[in-house]
Design a protein around this motif. Structure first.
Motif, short mmCIF file in Angstrom:
data_model
loop_
_atom_site.label_atom_id
_atom_site.label_comp_id
_atom_site.label_asym_id
_atom_site.label_seq_id
_atom_site.Cartn_x
_atom_site.Cartn_y
_atom_site.Cartn_z
N ALA A 289 38.83 36.30 29.57
CA ALA A 289 38.46 37.64 30.07
C ALA A 289 39.52 38.07 31.05
O ALA A 289 40.12 39.26 31.22
CB ALA A 289 37.31 37.69 31.05
N ASN A 290 40.12 36.98 32.03
CA ASN A 290 41.22 37.52 33.06
C ASN A 290 42.31 36.56 32.79
O ASN A 290 43.40 36.70 33.73
CB ASN A 290 40.56 37.32 34.48
N GLY A 291 42.49 35.74 31.86
CA GLY A 291 43.71 34.91 31.69
C GLY A 291 43.84 33.71 32.94
O GLY A 291 45.02 33.19 32.95
N TYR A 292 42.92 33.39 33.65
CA TYR A 292 43.02 32.64 34.60
C TYR A 292 43.15 31.04 33.95
O TYR A 292 42.45 30.85 32.87
CB TYR A 292 41.82 32.56 35.49
N VAL A 293 44.07 30.26 34.57
CA VAL A 293 44.11 28.96 33.92
C VAL A 293 43.46 28.00 34.88
O VAL A 293 43.76 27.95 36.08
CB VAL A 293 45.50 28.62 34.01
N TYR A 294 42.38 27.27 34.67
CA TYR A 294 41.57 26.24 35.15
C TYR A 294 41.93 24.79 35.10
O TYR A 294 42.17 24.57 33.83
CB TYR A 294 40.08 26.50 35.05
#
Length: 326
Positions: A289-294
């Motif tokens: 959805a937002n391209g965040y990297v966890y």
């Protein structure tokens, strides 16, 4: 007219050359050592559902926890044991496009799968070297298009893949350092677009990648601290949109990312406990959805997440020049 064409081509080339790989900045974190909601005991695995919820394999607490995209606690399931829905040192976690959750139940030599909220759906596996058997240290990933489940069978130095309900489909790998061989294959990720399978080869300090049936396609990496080198890499993920490959550096305490064929693009992180620092990062996941990297920052007992900094903006002057030739 000839002059106009030369200018247009020059502008197009300038715009193309301005684009650069994404850069990342620290966005947030959650977690601490403990057994309460939102606390962890050496979390090695993280996965993101299509809707943005984040699932964490909480290794020492023998459970799975899940959170909103910014770390708000939503729920958990599991306890120490071998019954359905119980775990023994779970290491890997993966989420299907439909939201079902697959968990590598390492100490029980099996894979279990659940609904998005933890209702038990099924399981397979036992200890051994046969088809559908495992020897500890498991990683798991699901191919979005086929639904196949790929399992890193670490101490058997191989990969097995299965249908969504655990029917054995195939395997590849053996002990060694040649193409398609492994020495501690820690984690696995499937590229959504191509279906290619990426593997972190822990003691060979490299990444290998394969077609969905295990045919060898390529590799990169060696032991070291330079760009594109590794020191006991632990986790791997493929970004759903770009296809970039992210590798959790383990002993390097960093995240490196690459093109689908292994060309180095960038990195971030250093050893420590501060924001954007890591201690044995062991899992990585990229949100659709937002391209965040966890990142599962294992020895710091926390999850950190990072957002892309827009580094591919065309300068305003180029936009004005292009407007002259509409």
């Amino acid at each position: 007219m000839k002059t106009v064409l030369i200018i247009v081509v020059a502008v197009a080339n300038a715009a193309a050359s301005w684009a650069s790989p994404p850069q990342y900045e620290y966005a947030g974190k959650w977690g601490s050592r403990g057994s309460g909601n939102g606390q962890f005991n050496f979390p090695p695995g993280v996965a993101v559902a299509p809707g943005g919820n984040v699932y964490v394999a909480d290794w020492g607490n023998h459970r799975v926890q899940y959170f909103s995209a910014n770390g708000s606690f939503l729920g958990q399931w599991g306890s120490l044991g071998s019954r359905n829905g119980q775990f023994s040192w779970p290491e890997g976690v993966a989420v299907t496009p439909a939201g079902n959750v697959y968990v590598a139940d390492t100490g029980n030599y099996r894979v279990q799968y659940f609904t998005a909220t933890g209702s038990f759906l099924g399981k397979w596996g036992s200890e051994g070297t046969g088809n559908g058997q495992f020897d500890r240290r498991l990683g798991v990933s699901v191919a979005p298009s086929s639904g196949y489940v790929y399992v890193a069978d670490v101490l058997n130095h191989r990969f097995q893949y299965f249908s969504s309900n655990g029917s054995f489909l195939g395997k590849w790998g053996s002990f060694g350092s040649g193409n398609g061989q492994f020495d501690g294959s820690e984690d696995v990720a499937v590229a959504p677009a191509s279906g290619n399978v990426y593997v972190v080869d822990f003691l060979n300090h490299r990444v290998q990648y394969f077609a969905g049936n295990g045919s060898f396609l390529g590799k990169w990496g060696s032991f070291g601290s330079g760009n594109g080198q590794f020191r006991y890499p632990r986790g791997v993920a493929v970004a759903p949109s770009s296809g970039y490959v992210y590798v959790a550096g383990g002993a390097r305490s960093d995240i490196q990312y690459f093109t689908a064929a292994g060309s180095f693009l960038g990195k971030w992180g250093s050893p420590g406990t501060g924001n954007g620092q890591f201690s044995d990062p062991s899992g990585v996941a990229v949100a659709l959805a937002n391209g965040y990297v966890y990142v599962a920052d294992r020895s710091n007992d926390r999850i950190q997440y990072f957002r892309e900094v827009n580094s591919s903006v065309t300068p305003a002057s180029l936009g004005k020049v292009k407007a002259l030739f509409r």
